[in-house]
Scaffold this active site. Structure first.
Site, PDB file in Angstrom:
ATOM      1  N   ASP A   1      -3.081 -13.631 -11.039  1.00  0.00           N
ATOM      2  CA  ASP A   1      -3.786 -12.911  -9.980  1.00  0.00           C
ATOM      3  C   ASP A   1      -5.246 -12.655 -10.206  1.00  0.00           C
ATOM      4  OD1 ASP A   1      -1.299 -13.119  -8.448  1.00  0.00           O
ATOM      5  OD2 ASP A   1      -0.691 -10.980  -8.829  1.00  0.00           O
TER       6      ASP A   1
HETATM    7  N1  URA Z   1       3.016 -11.402 -11.641  1.00  0.00           N
HETATM    8  C1  URA Z   1       2.236 -11.009 -10.597  1.00  0.00           C
HETATM    9  O1  URA Z   1       2.489 -10.161  -9.595  1.00  0.00           O
HETATM   10  N2  URA Z   1       0.774 -11.477 -10.929  1.00  0.00           N
HETATM   11  C2  URA Z   1       0.549 -12.011 -11.782  1.00  0.00           C
HETATM   12  O2  URA Z   1      -0.751 -12.310 -12.079  1.00  0.00           O
HETATM   13  C3  URA Z   1       1.472 -12.670 -12.667  1.00  0.00           C
HETATM   14  C4  URA Z   1       2.413 -12.353 -12.601  1.00  0.00           C
END
Ligand code: URA
Length: 247
Positions: free
Chosen positions: A106
């Site tokens: 993310d």
């Molecule tokens: N899980 C998440 O919620 N976000 C990420 O960036 C990676 C794994």
């Protein structure tokens, strides 16, 4: 063995653009198997040709494997019309290599992100069938407990009914846990904690398989993986139990 034009082989190695490679060849700074080539059009096999520029051998392997310490605020994408992407962090040479992120973190997630132009490699890392563990450190806005550990180990059901594979949670501090997942659903770790009534306030990926984020890399820094590190991605043990003495 397939034969490829010399200027393309040099450009594929990432040290120069195609036109820069032609200029290097014309200026006599390139040797192939110890001999100065006459033309950029000469063809060689990437597997066997020893290509040097100013006496330094270059790697003709077309596949690149990069470890990036992803900073927060950057998109895990190859391009975006408005926002900076992880590809924008790379040198112009590497930006010409057709690299893409292996899975996504993310925008606000930090830590280990692999970039490659090897689709098979990326598939093997991402596919849940290959069970390559990904280790995250998560800070949450609640207090973690043994019921959370148990629920993670049984396989959580997310808010929309999505079923997760069993995962591992180790509590480091009341509001900080180490999570190992073997799949990569959308916002997976955040949604797993959300299903336990806890909101993730910071998320950092530390390890993929047995490959740790290099501690020397500051956010935004990157480097090529060694052969041993590429192998380490697929050579994992139970990494939650072997988490590098994380405190
Ligand atoms: N899980 C998440 O919620 N976000 C990420 O960036 C990676 C794994």
């Amino acid at each position: 063995m397939a034969l490829t034009r010399l200027d393309k082989l040099i450009a594929d190695s990432g040290v120069a653009s195609r036109s820069e490679a032609k200029a290097l060849i014309r200026s006599g700074r390139v040797t192939v198997n110890g001999r100065v080539p006459r033309l950029a059009e000469e063809k060689y096999a990437s597997e066997t040709a020893v290509i040097c520029i100013d006496g330094e051998q270059i790697s003709c392997s077309k596949n690149r494997y990069i470890m990036l310490h992803k900073p927060g605020g950057i998109l895990s994408a190859t391009e975006d019309s408005k926002q900076e992407t992880v590809i924008d962090l790379l040198s112009p040479q590497l930006q010409r290599q057709g690299l893409f992120p292996v899975g996504r973190l993310d925008k606000d997630t930090t830590g280990l992100l692999l970039l490659t132009n090897d689709g098979d490699f990326a598939h093997r890392v991402i596919s849940p069938k290959k069970r390559v563990p990904k280790l995250y450190r998560a800070a949450v806005d609640g207090v973690l407990d043994e019921a959370d550990v148990q629920a993670f180990s049984e396989g959580l059901t997310l808010g929309d009914g999505t079923q997760c594979m069993p995962a591992q949670l180790r509590i480091l501090r009341p509001s900080v846990g180490l999570v190992t997942v073997f799949e990569g659903k959308y916002h997976q770790v955040k949604r797993m904690f959300a299903s336990r009534g806890k909101h993730v306030t910071a998320l950092h990926r530390q390890r993929i398989g047995a490959l740790n984020l290099d501690e020397e890399l500051r956010p935004g820094d990157y480097r090529e993986l060694t052969e041993a590190e590429i192998a380490a991605v697929f050579a994992s043990e139970d990494i939650c139990e072997n988490d590098g003495n994380e405190k």
